[in-house]
Design an enzyme around this catalytic site. Structure first.
Site, mmCIF file in Angstrom:
data_model
loop_
_atom_site.group_PDB
_atom_site.id
_atom_site.type_symbol
_atom_site.label_atom_id
_atom_site.label_comp_id
_atom_site.label_asym_id
_atom_site.label_seq_id
_atom_site.Cartn_x
_atom_site.Cartn_y
_atom_site.Cartn_z
ATOM 1 N N ASP A 172 -5.050 -8.283 -3.076
ATOM 2 C CA ASP A 172 -5.326 -8.047 -1.660
ATOM 3 C C ASP A 172 -6.608 -8.739 -1.179
ATOM 4 O O ASP A 172 -6.601 -9.925 -0.925
ATOM 5 C CB ASP A 172 -5.343 -6.525 -1.404
ATOM 6 C CG ASP A 172 -5.222 -6.190 0.077
ATOM 7 O OD1 ASP A 172 -5.085 -7.117 0.895
ATOM 8 O OD2 ASP A 172 -5.254 -4.993 0.427
ATOM 9 N N HIS A 185 0.833 -1.223 0.000
ATOM 10 C CA HIS A 185 0.000 0.000 0.000
ATOM 11 C C HIS A 185 0.865 1.270 0.000
ATOM 12 O O HIS A 185 0.896 1.971 -0.992
ATOM 13 C CB HIS A 185 -1.002 0.046 1.164
ATOM 14 C CG HIS A 185 -1.915 -1.132 1.230
ATOM 15 N ND1 HIS A 185 -2.744 -1.466 0.189
ATOM 16 C CD2 HIS A 185 -2.110 -2.073 2.194
ATOM 17 C CE1 HIS A 185 -3.424 -2.560 0.504
ATOM 18 N NE2 HIS A 185 -3.062 -2.943 1.719
HETATM 19 ZN ZN ZN Z 1 -3.324 -7.059 2.666
#
Ligand code: ZN
Length: 453
Positions: A321, A270
């Site tokens: 994710d 991220h």
């Molecule tokens: Zn993750």
């Protein structure tokens, strides 16, 4: 030289040197041994289509695939990542090892059908629902390995160390009981996981300190001294930045870089809330940033400062994710669209005039993804795994496209609908857009979902 096990003839292929035609590609033991453009199609297995190197998926929690549609109803307070996390914690309490394997196989099958040929699974669901350890510490890791064996995807397995519930070594909650290990039990888990993936050709074992919230500085230093790909969630949420500032006086990425020898083995997942100074330092470290644009949009994380990281020469790749939607082209499209929306601009990611946005994104995700998962993939070149995605050249969006316009049309319009064939380690796994075990995997997944209602 021994005879190749398979010699493919590709009408069009994206090679490291650029687009090529009439390419003969030799494969032995799952690895490309020779690439010959402008070859004659004699004694070759003709594969119609446009061959791309398969894209690595550098970040996934496969079990979350089965949460689809369960977190899109407005709650009593402002919904956020943190309210989503409560729903996710409640959901995972029900999962058995069988469920974990079934969901992982379905997610991996979708990854293959939509253009991903390798996966780094960030695996933190280690224990029984009540938090007790299974007799085999790698009980659930074996299920991830079994799903990879069934589907054929290239696997980098990252057992996650999770010890605490918040910055400053706060105690974990009961909802986190399935994730927890101490340093000793984590070593046992790594050993058992190495045995679990040993039967898979070319699988890689790495490790993942979950986040700065979830591990102590000393545990982080311990893991940093180990070999292998090392991934960590970092600066996904503004509250995480505020909590880290309150704890240490530093922002999360700055703290990590100041206290840990970050290098090419590392992937920072991220890094949404990072400033240009932090981004320049990450770029200098050689680490990859793992962007998950569809999940980041779904969770309302924010938008990564991609131009700043690009200008610093940083490496990035993409991951799925939460697996709320699985699509390789879609992750790249969302990455660019987030930047366009935030900046009210177009074609943000290419650094130079005349560069294709699709080609820029695809090349970046190949290079960053391959480094991140720690495997020799991402290039149709000798010595690399024979991982190929073949696009249908008769798809209306591609029929008249040549060169980089192919990738622009694939990423921005056609998407997974243009994928015909997917080959991993020299084995054809997807034909006419369907995985060879789709019916079996889907039937099992439906049964799993029915038990979770
Ligand atoms: Zn993750």
């Amino acid at each position: 030289m021994s005879k190749p096990a398979r010699r493919l003839f590709l009408e069009t292929a994206l090679l490291p040197s650029g687009w090529a035609h009439d390419v003969a590609l030799d494969i032995a033991d799952g690895t490309i041994t020779a690439v010959m453009p402008n070859a004659a199609p004699t004694a070759c297995e003709r594969l119609p289509g446009i061959a791309l190197p398969g894209l690595p998926n550098l970040h996934s929690h496969t079990f979350q695939r089965a949460m689809t549609g369960r977190s899109e109803t407005k709650g009593p307070t402002d919904d956020s990542f943190w309210t989503w996390r409560q729903i996710m914690y409640a959901f995972l309490q029900k999962l058995t090892p069988d469920d974990i394997e079934s969901i992982a196989a379905y997610a991996m099958m979708e990854m293959l059908e939509t253009g991903f040929t390798a996966l780094a699974e960030f695996h933190y669901l280690h224990h029984a629902p009540d938090g007790r350890a299974y007799a085999n510490p790698a009980e659930t890791a074996e299920r991830i390995a079994a799903a990879a064996a069934q589907t054929g995807i290239g696997l980098t397995l990252l057992p996650v160390l999770y010890t605490h519930g918040g910055f400053g070594s706060l105690p974990p909650s009961q909802a986190q009981a399935r994730f927890l290990n101490d340093r000793n039990s984590f070593e046992d888990l790594l050993d058992a996981t190495a045995r679990a993936i040993a039967p898979l050709a070319d699988a890689v074992l790495g490790q993942a300190p979950h986040s700065l919230r979830a591990v102590s500085p000393s545990d982080l230093a311990h893991l940093a001294a180990r070999p292998g790909p090392t991934h960590i969630h970092i600066a996904e949420q503004t509250r995480e930045v505020e909590d880290c500032l309150a704890w240490s006086g530093q922002r999360p990425a700055a703290w990590l870089l100041n206290h840990t020898p970050i290098d090419q083995r590392w992937t920072l997942i991220h890094a949404t809330h990072t400033d240009p100074v932090e981004l320049a330092a990450i770029a200098r470290s050689g680490a990859t940033i793992g962007l998950c644009p569809i999940t980041e949009a779904n969770l309302g994380d924010g938008i990564f400062n991609a131009p700043s990281f690009r200008d610093a020469g940083g490496l990035y790749g993409v991951g799925t994710d939460s697996n709320v939607e699985i699509t390789a082209a879609g992750e790249l499209r969302f990455l660019e669209y987030g930047q366009r929306l935030a900046r009210r601009a177009r074609n943000v990611m290419p650094a130079t005039e005349g560069a294709s946005t699709g080609r820029t994104l695809y090349d970046a995700a190949l290079t960053g993804g391959a480094q991140s998962v720690g495997r020799r993939i991402g290039r149709l070149a000798p010595g690399h795994r024979a991982d190929l995605v073949l696009l249908d050249p008769t798809h209306p969006d591609l029929a008249t496209a040549t060169g980089d316009r192919i990738l622009d049309a694939y990423i921005f319009s056609a998407g997974a609908g243009a994928i015909d064939t997917v080959i991993v380690a020299g084995r054809t796994l997807v034909t006419a857009g369907r995985h060879h075990a789709r019916d079996t995997i889907t039937a099992r997944y439906r049964k799993t979902l029915a038990t979770l209602v």
